[in-house]
Design an enzyme around this catalytic site. Structure first.
Site, PDB file in Angstrom:
ATOM      1  N   ASN A 105       0.860  -1.183   0.000  1.00 38.16           N
ATOM      2  CA  ASN A 105       0.000   0.000   0.000  1.00 38.16           C
ATOM      3  C   ASN A 105       0.897   1.233   0.000  1.00 38.16           C
ATOM      4  O   ASN A 105       1.447   1.593   1.040  1.00 38.16           O
ATOM      5  CB  ASN A 105      -0.895  -0.040   1.248  1.00 38.16           C
ATOM      6  CG  ASN A 105      -1.740   1.213   1.393  1.00 38.16           C
ATOM      7  OD1 ASN A 105      -1.864   1.998   0.458  1.00 38.16           O
ATOM      8  ND2 ASN A 105      -2.313   1.406   2.573  1.00 38.16           N
ATOM      9  N   LYS A 151       0.016   4.186  -0.241  1.00 39.86           N
ATOM     10  CA  LYS A 151      -0.718   5.333   0.311  1.00 39.86           C
ATOM     11  C   LYS A 151      -0.544   6.534  -0.627  1.00 39.86           C
ATOM     12  O   LYS A 151      -0.404   6.347  -1.830  1.00 39.86           O
ATOM     13  CB  LYS A 151      -0.248   5.648   1.741  1.00 39.86           C
ATOM     14  CG  LYS A 151      -0.164   4.389   2.625  1.00 39.86           C
ATOM     15  CD  LYS A 151      -0.052   4.712   4.082  1.00 39.86           C
ATOM     16  CE  LYS A 151       0.291   3.462   4.851  1.00 39.86           C
ATOM     17  NZ  LYS A 151      -0.113   3.507   6.233  1.00 39.86           N
ATOM     18  N   HIS A 189      -9.565   0.429   4.851  1.00 37.25           N
ATOM     19  CA  HIS A 189      -8.309   0.783   5.530  1.00 37.25           C
ATOM     20  C   HIS A 189      -8.608   1.765   6.666  1.00 37.25           C
ATOM     21  O   HIS A 189      -9.477   2.631   6.538  1.00 37.25           O
ATOM     22  CB  HIS A 189      -7.331   1.403   4.530  1.00 37.25           C
ATOM     23  CG  HIS A 189      -5.946   1.498   5.067  1.00 37.25           C
ATOM     24  ND1 HIS A 189      -5.573   2.488   5.949  1.00 37.25           N
ATOM     25  CD2 HIS A 189      -4.852   0.719   4.890  1.00 37.25           C
ATOM     26  CE1 HIS A 189      -4.299   2.308   6.281  1.00 37.25           C
ATOM     27  NE2 HIS A 189      -3.840   1.241   5.647  1.00 37.25           N
ATOM     28  N   GLU A 212      -7.155   4.314   7.638  1.00 39.43           N
ATOM     29  CA  GLU A 212      -7.030   5.743   7.280  1.00 39.43           C
ATOM     30  C   GLU A 212      -8.295   6.225   6.574  1.00 39.43           C
ATOM     31  O   GLU A 212      -8.705   7.374   6.754  1.00 39.43           O
ATOM     32  CB  GLU A 212      -5.769   5.955   6.426  1.00 39.43           C
ATOM     33  CG  GLU A 212      -4.517   5.819   7.282  1.00 39.43           C
ATOM     34  CD  GLU A 212      -3.284   5.312   6.551  1.00 39.43           C
ATOM     35  OE1 GLU A 212      -3.232   5.365   5.312  1.00 39.43           O
ATOM     36  OE2 GLU A 212      -2.357   4.843   7.242  1.00 39.43           O
ATOM     37  N   GLU A 263      -5.366  -5.519  10.496  1.00 39.85           N
ATOM     38  CA  GLU A 263      -4.415  -4.430  10.728  1.00 39.85           C
ATOM     39  C   GLU A 263      -4.786  -3.689  12.006  1.00 39.85           C
ATOM     40  O   GLU A 263      -5.658  -2.796  11.979  1.00 39.85           O
ATOM     41  CB  GLU A 263      -4.456  -3.436   9.566  1.00 39.85           C
ATOM     42  CG  GLU A 263      -4.108  -4.019   8.236  1.00 39.85           C
ATOM     43  CD  GLU A 263      -3.540  -2.960   7.288  1.00 39.85           C
ATOM     44  OE1 GLU A 263      -2.431  -3.169   6.807  1.00 39.85           O
ATOM     45  OE2 GLU A 263      -4.204  -1.940   7.064  1.00 39.85           O
ATOM     46  N   GLY A 276       1.949   2.201  10.784  1.00 33.87           N
ATOM     47  CA  GLY A 276       2.843   3.348  10.663  1.00 33.87           C
ATOM     48  C   GLY A 276       3.533   3.752  11.952  1.00 33.87           C
ATOM     49  O   GLY A 276       4.130   4.834  12.017  1.00 33.87           O
ATOM     50  N   SER A 287       3.175  -2.098  10.438  1.00 32.51           N
ATOM     51  CA  SER A 287       4.624  -2.046  10.680  1.00 32.51           C
ATOM     52  C   SER A 287       5.337  -3.366  10.383  1.00 32.51           C
ATOM     53  O   SER A 287       6.356  -3.670  10.996  1.00 32.51           O
ATOM     54  CB  SER A 287       4.921  -1.569  12.110  1.00 32.51           C
ATOM     55  OG  SER A 287       4.425  -0.258  12.286  1.00 32.51           O
TER      56      SER A 287
END
Ligand code: PEP
Length: 248
Positions: free
Chosen positions: A10, A12, A95, A97, A165, A171, A211
Site C-alpha cells: 500500500n 498510500k 483501511h 485511514e 491491521e 505506521g 509495521s
C-alpha cells in the site's frame, strides 16, 4: 489446505513516476518466490503507469479505494470499472485511514466491498482495532462487527482477502507479535467458519498489516493462519522484496 501467500504493498499517498518505476523494476528484477501473489497499490493517478511496468507473473496492481456507484456526479471518486479498465485486479477497502480521515463506517465499507466484487475486482478488506479498543479487551468484538457488516452484503468470499491491521500498529513501528497475530487470525478464521462455513473460511487469506518490515516478517513465517502481509511504509523500500520472499 495450502493458501497462496499474498503480499500487498500500500503506497498510500506517496510516490511519483520515478519512485514507482524504481519499486516495480526492483520487483521485476528480483528473484521472487514462485508461489506468492504480490499486489502493488499505487495512488490512483499512477495505476495505468504501474500496470504498464509490471512484468512478472507474481505481480499485479490494485487500487487503494473505489466507490460504491458505477458512475455519476461523485466528484473525486474512482469507479470500479475505471480502475479495472486501467488494469487493476484488486482494491484495498476499509483501511483505517479511510475509516478515520474519510469517515467510512462499516456500512460504507460493506457497500463498497459488495460493489467491487460484483464488478469483478478482488477486495483486500482491512479490519482491526484501535489502541483503546485493544486496551478495553474488545479486539474480537470490533473485528467481528466489521466483518458482520460485510457478511450481511456479500455471500461469495472467493475474491476477498482479509487484512487484519491493528490501528495502533499502522505506521508506528510497533508491529503485533507473531504469536498475537496468529491468535487473532485463528479467531477470525473460526468466526468466518461459523458464518460462512468451514470450507470457505479455510480458503480465505488473512494477512497481517501494521509495521511489517524486512526485519520482522520472518517471525510470522510459520504462523499457520498468517497468509501474508499488507505493507505500508516498507513497501516503498528495497526490503519489500524480503517481505515478499518471507516463505521462500
Ligand atoms: C498499511 O497502510 O496498510 C500499513 C500496514 O502500513 P505500515 O506497514 O506502514 O504500518
Amino acid at each position: 489446505m495450502a493458501r497462496t501467500f499474498f503480499v500487498g504493498g500500500n503506497f498510500k499517498l506517496n510516490g511519483n513516476k520515478k519512485s514507482i518505476k524504481e519499486i516495480v523494476e526492483r520487483l521485476n528484477g528480483a528473484s521472487l518466490a514462485e508461489d506468492v501473489e504480490v499486489v502493488v497499490c499505487p495512488p490512483a493517478a499512477y495505476l495505468d503507469y504501474t500496470v504498464s511496468l509490471v512484468n512478472k507473473k507474481q505481480l499485479s496492481v490494485g487500487a487503494q479505494n473505489t466507490y460504491s456507484k458505477a458512475s455519476g456526479a461523485y466528484t473525486g471518486e474512482n469507479s470500479v470499472d475505471q480502475v479495472k479498465d486501467l488494469g487493476a485486479k484488486w482494491v484495498i477497502l476499509g483501511h483505517s485511514e479511510r475509516r478515520t480521515y474519510f469517515h467510512e463506517d462499516d456500512k460504507i465499507v460493506a457497500e463498497k466491498t459488495k460493489f467491487a466484487l460484483d464488478n469483478g475486482v478482488g477486495v483486500i478488506l482491512c479490519i482491526g482495532e484501535t489502541f483503546e479498543e485493544k486496551e478495553a479487551g474488545i479486539t474480537l468484538q470490533v473485528v467481528e462487527r466489521q466483518l458482520n457488516a460485510v457478511i450481511a452484503e456479500v455471500n461469495d468470499w472467493t475474491n476477498v482477502v482479509i487484512a487484519y491491521e491493528p490501528v495502533w500498529a499502522i505506521g508506528t513501528g510497533l508491529a503485533a507479535t507473531a504469536d498475537d497475530a496468529q491468535e487473532i487470525h485463528a479467531s477470525i478464521r473460526k468466526f468466518l467458519a461459523e458464518k460462512l462455513g468451514a470450507d470457505a473460511a479455510e480458503k480465505i487469506r488473512i494477512l497481517y498489516g501494521g509495521s511489517a518490515n524486512g526485519a520482522n516478517c520472518s517471525t510470522f513465517k510459520d504462523k499457520k493462519d498468517v497468509d501474508g502481509f499488507l505493507v505500508g511504509g516498507a513497501s516503498l523500500k528495497p526490503e519489500f522484496v524480503d517481505i515478499v520472499n518471507t516463505r521462500k
